[in-house]
Design an enzyme around this catalytic site. Structure first.
Site, PDB file in Angstrom:
ATOM      1  N   TYR A  33      -1.961  -0.890  10.448  1.00  0.00           N
ATOM      2  CA  TYR A  33      -2.023  -1.138   9.004  1.00  0.00           C
ATOM      3  C   TYR A  33      -0.755  -0.641   8.309  1.00  0.00           C
ATOM      4  O   TYR A  33      -0.110  -1.377   7.552  1.00  0.00           O
ATOM      5  CB  TYR A  33      -3.262  -0.461   8.404  1.00  0.00           C
ATOM      6  CG  TYR A  33      -3.386  -0.672   6.920  1.00  0.00           C
ATOM      7  CD1 TYR A  33      -3.774  -1.906   6.407  1.00  0.00           C
ATOM      8  CD2 TYR A  33      -3.098   0.355   6.013  1.00  0.00           C
ATOM      9  CE1 TYR A  33      -3.879  -2.119   5.038  1.00  0.00           C
ATOM     10  CE2 TYR A  33      -3.199   0.144   4.650  1.00  0.00           C
ATOM     11  CZ  TYR A  33      -3.579  -1.088   4.166  1.00  0.00           C
ATOM     12  OH  TYR A  33      -3.672  -1.300   2.813  1.00  0.00           O
TER      13      TYR A  33
ATOM     14  N   SER B 291       0.846  -1.193   0.000  1.00  0.00           N
ATOM     15  CA  SER B 291       0.000   0.000   0.000  1.00  0.00           C
ATOM     16  C   SER B 291       0.878   1.238   0.000  1.00  0.00           C
ATOM     17  O   SER B 291       2.049   1.188   0.412  1.00  0.00           O
ATOM     18  CB  SER B 291      -0.860   0.000   1.269  1.00  0.00           C
ATOM     19  OG  SER B 291      -1.467   1.252   1.477  1.00  0.00           O
TER      20      SER B 291
END
Length: 262
Positions: free
Chosen positions: A154, A141
């Site tokens: 995350y 990401s």
């Protein structure tokens, strides 16, 4: 599965980027093994993939945060003689101030985003190395490039994925096996809703479709691009993040995080 066709495994294949990968690989003539929790959804997807051109589709219903399920999928990968591509796409994010989040959910996030990815990579690599052929795409990401206040776990899991993948790239130099960390930005999937992100605050020009992300990834893999950042806006942001002091990017991320997530 057919002995001479290309074979791919996609985890988190029932929606979003995973589903887009499975569809594109089917169109490219791969046999596809799709992995996700929901068997009914996978069976529906399998029918569609056969229409798209996949010669054979195998469905594996598994929760990769469950140790037994993970072991079962890892064993299946380790025994797969002709695996050409593994896409480690399964993952999820949580949002909010870390001290208020459910610790069990945070641990589950680490198990899926990190532990499952490492385990399945380890299962697939030995046979790929022996054959001198194969590739692994680890879906990371844009969150990997700077600390993410209000998405602390995350962001940390994705920083792990990038570091792990880049290290493997060097270990695998000369073996014929390629690895890629795919770092999409905002992609039109159910991810944001599940993570509790208010998407109304995010400008439209930064969004990409899952199909465009997959296209960039597969094109990057052909060029042996280790860290693939799809989209001009995302690449510009990574360049900016790289030249600005980390203390400043943290502050900016914190301010944005409070507005969108806090």
């Amino acid at each position: 599965m057919h002995p001479h066709s290309l074979r791919a495994v996609v985890t988190g294949a029932s929606s979003g980027i995973g589903a887009a990968f499975a569809a594109q690989l089917a169109r490219d003539g791969y046999d596809v093994i799709i992995v996700a929790r929901n068997r009914a959804r996978l069976e529906t997807e399998a029918k569609q993939l056969r229409k798209e051109g996949a010669i054979a589709v195998e469905v594996i219903a598994a929760d990769l945060t469950d140790a037994g399920d993970l072991q079962r999928v890892a064993k299946r990968l380790a025994e797969e003689r002709g695996l050409d591509l593994l896409v480690n796409n399964a993952g999820f994010g949580t949002t909010g101030a870390f001290a208020r989040l459910d610790p069990a959910k945070e641990e589950e996030e680490i198990r899926l985003n990190v532990v499952a990815l490492v385990r399945l990579t380890r299962a697939a690599l030995p046979r790929m190395i022996t054959r001198g052929h194969g590739a692994i795409i680890n879906v990371s990401s844009m969150a990997a490039f700077q600390p993410g206040p209000y998405t602390a776990t995350y962001g940390a899991t994705k920083a792990f994925v990038n570091s792990f993948t880049e290290a493997l790239h060097e270990e695998l130099r000369g073996t014929g096996v390629r690895v890629q960390a795919l770092c999409p930005g905002f992609t039109r999937t159910a991810f944001q809703k599940r993570a509790g992100i208010d998407v109304s605050q995010i400008p439209s020009f930064v969004w990409m479709s899952p199909e465009a992300v997959v296209e960039a990834s597969l094109a990057g893999l052909k060029r042996d691009e280790v860290v693939c950042v799809p989209g001009l806006a995302n690449r510009a942001l990574v360049t900016f993040t790289g030249v600005v002091p980390r203390s400043l990017t943290r502050r900016i991320a914190g301010t944005l995080g409070r507005r969108v997530l806090g």
